[in-house]
Design a protein around this motif. Sequence first.
Motif, mmCIF file in Angstrom:
data_model
loop_
_atom_site.group_PDB
_atom_site.id
_atom_site.type_symbol
_atom_site.label_atom_id
_atom_site.label_comp_id
_atom_site.label_asym_id
_atom_site.label_seq_id
_atom_site.Cartn_x
_atom_site.Cartn_y
_atom_site.Cartn_z
ATOM 1 N N TYR A 3 5.414 10.829 -2.635
ATOM 2 C CA TYR A 3 4.528 10.399 -1.673
ATOM 3 C C TYR A 3 4.735 11.191 -0.340
ATOM 4 N N ASP A 5 3.680 11.690 3.808
ATOM 5 C CA ASP A 5 2.827 11.551 5.060
ATOM 6 C C ASP A 5 2.040 12.681 5.560
ATOM 7 N N ASP A 26 -0.805 9.275 1.455
ATOM 8 C CA ASP A 26 -0.429 8.263 0.435
ATOM 9 C C ASP A 26 0.348 7.364 1.203
ATOM 10 N N TRP A 27 1.235 7.869 2.189
ATOM 11 C CA TRP A 27 2.040 6.555 2.663
ATOM 12 C C TRP A 27 1.576 6.673 4.328
ATOM 13 N N GLY A 47 -4.386 5.110 5.380
ATOM 14 C CA GLY A 47 -3.067 5.079 4.698
ATOM 15 C C GLY A 47 -3.384 4.580 3.284
ATOM 16 N N SER A 50 0.086 2.392 1.815
ATOM 17 C CA SER A 50 1.186 1.903 2.472
ATOM 18 C C SER A 50 0.613 1.712 3.841
ATOM 19 N N SER A 70 -5.748 0.821 6.037
ATOM 20 C CA SER A 70 -4.958 0.712 4.816
ATOM 21 C C SER A 70 -5.649 0.151 3.732
#
Length: 131
Positions: A3, A5, A26-27, A47, A50, A70
């Motif tokens: 994953y 950022d 992904d995060w 996000g 996450s 999110s």
Amino acid sequence: VAYTDAIKATTGAELTITGNGTVSADWGAIVAMKDAKVVVVNGTFYGNESEVVFVQNSASVEILGGSFKSIEYPEFTLNLKDSARDTASIVVKGGKYFNFNPADNAAEGANTNFVAPGYTVEQEGDWYVVK
């Protein structure tokens, strides 16, 4: 599965995010760590699995505007690392948040308030808008 950022500020970084682009990760769409200082002026941030904004260590994020969503965990749209609750900070002075009230949420425990004094939150459908 790895994953990733999208934007990560660390170790003394001072970053101001402007523009009307879209950032998806992904995060964390925005991650601030160590003693980084991040200011979000505008943009659209997602996000997927996450939180959208994640802050740890002694870092700080100030949000003046933008759109934050999110996909899987809206309750953690803005999130401090649990062990950094006394040293990291998120201050909200603007923006809109999907299914997340930055003035009254459970990200850091019941009734967490990230909104700066003097600012208000209005609900508009599924969105919470800070003015």
